[in-house]
Design a protein around this motif. Structure first.
Motif, PDB file in Angstrom:
ATOM      1  N   LYS A 124      -5.236  -0.273  14.303  1.00 10.08           N
ATOM      2  CA  LYS A 124      -3.854  -0.334  14.787  1.00 10.08           C
ATOM      3  C   LYS A 124      -3.807   0.158  16.232  1.00 10.08           C
ATOM      4  CE  LYS A 124      -1.036   2.765  13.155  1.00 10.08           C
ATOM      5  NZ  LYS A 124      -0.107   3.491  12.252  1.00 10.08           N
ATOM      6  N   ASN A 125      -3.160  -0.605  17.086  1.00 13.32           N
ATOM      7  CA  ASN A 125      -2.980  -0.175  18.467  1.00 13.32           C
ATOM      8  C   ASN A 125      -1.709   0.661  18.567  1.00 13.32           C
ATOM      9  OD1 ASN A 125      -1.713  -0.975  21.430  1.00 13.32           O
ATOM     10  ND2 ASN A 125      -3.907  -0.580  21.446  1.00 13.32           N
ATOM     11  N   VAL A 126      -1.840   1.821  19.165  1.00  8.29           N
ATOM     12  CA  VAL A 126      -0.714   2.749  19.287  1.00  8.29           C
ATOM     13  C   VAL A 126      -0.453   3.029  20.757  1.00  8.29           C
ATOM     14  CG1 VAL A 126       0.151   5.035  18.703  1.00  8.29           C
ATOM     15  CG2 VAL A 126      -1.280   3.783  17.068  1.00  8.29           C
ATOM     16  N   ASP A 146      -7.927   3.826  13.535  1.00  8.95           N
ATOM     17  CA  ASP A 146      -8.202   3.300  12.196  1.00  8.95           C
ATOM     18  C   ASP A 146      -7.002   3.583  11.301  1.00  8.95           C
ATOM     19  OD1 ASP A 146     -11.620   4.410  12.460  1.00  8.95           O
ATOM     20  OD2 ASP A 146     -10.751   2.435  12.888  1.00  8.95           O
ATOM     21  N   ALA A 147      -6.607   2.555  10.563  1.00  8.31           N
ATOM     22  CA  ALA A 147      -5.462   2.689   9.666  1.00  8.31           C
ATOM     23  C   ALA A 147      -5.821   2.138   8.298  1.00  8.31           C
ATOM     24  CB  ALA A 147      -4.253   1.965  10.246  1.00  8.31           C
ATOM     25  N   TYR A 194      -7.687  -1.389   8.674  1.00  5.38           N
ATOM     26  CA  TYR A 194      -7.506  -2.214   9.866  1.00  5.38           C
ATOM     27  C   TYR A 194      -7.401  -1.308  11.075  1.00  5.38           C
ATOM     28  CZ  TYR A 194      -2.539  -1.049   9.534  1.00  5.38           C
ATOM     29  OH  TYR A 194      -1.345  -0.379   9.458  1.00  5.38           O
ATOM     30  N   ASP A 221      -6.683   2.535  20.079  1.00  6.20           N
ATOM     31  CA  ASP A 221      -6.863   1.882  18.783  1.00  6.20           C
ATOM     32  C   ASP A 221      -7.216   2.943  17.752  1.00  6.20           C
ATOM     33  OD1 ASP A 221      -8.502  -0.862  20.424  1.00  6.20           O
ATOM     34  OD2 ASP A 221      -6.414  -0.681  19.788  1.00  6.20           O
ATOM     35  N   GLU A 250      -3.736   0.738   4.781  1.00  2.00           N
ATOM     36  CA  GLU A 250      -2.446   0.438   4.167  1.00  2.00           C
ATOM     37  C   GLU A 250      -2.624  -0.602   3.077  1.00  2.00           C
ATOM     38  OE1 GLU A 250       2.008  -1.088   5.590  1.00  2.00           O
ATOM     39  OE2 GLU A 250       0.498  -0.510   7.048  1.00  2.00           O
TER      40      GLU A 250
END
Length: 126
Positions: A111-113, A101-102, A109, A99, A104
């Motif tokens: 974000k799972n990568v 931090d993002a 939010y 996970d 936009e």
């Protein structure tokens, strides 16, 4: 993040193989690491997963035969495969997710990568 898988090959039914997957950074940051496989013409499926180096889960078809483990010092996840069957023949991929931090459009939010290794062929002859 790069994942480098190795260890595939050709083995007779009933034999064993071990797969390794080395990550380019510390694996303790990942939510989960695992192995997937893909049979020709089929979708990729989960074989085994490990969370925080402790909790594991396996596909029903490999329970009791495959073991997933990690070595944090080596940034490596392993898959030990015993009692191999011809139906285990597939391309095996290692996987990791985390996970991040993002930000936009003014919104923060999580974000799972996901990351994937390049795949290694396992062939089991009958």
């Amino acid at each position: 993040v790069q994942l480098q898988a190795s260890g595939g090959g050709l083995v007779q039914a009933g034999g064993s193989l071990s797969l390794s997957c080395v990550a380019s950074r510390n694996i303790v940051d990942f939510n989960r690491m695992g192995w997937y496989r893909q049979h020709p013409g089929k979708q990729r499926e989960l074989v085994a997963g490990i969370i925080s180096g402790v909790r594991t889960d396996y596909a029903d078809s490999v329970k009791g035969r495959f073991t997933v483990s990690t070595d944090n010092a080596k940034n490596t996840v392993y898959l030990r495969m015993n009692s191999l069957k011809p139906e285990d023949t597939a391309v095996y991929y290692c996987n990791a997710d985390e996970d991040l931090d993002a930000y936009e459009n003014g919104r923060s939010y999580v974000k799972n990568v996901e990351y994937w290794g390049q795949g290694t062929q396992v062939t089991v002859s009958s």
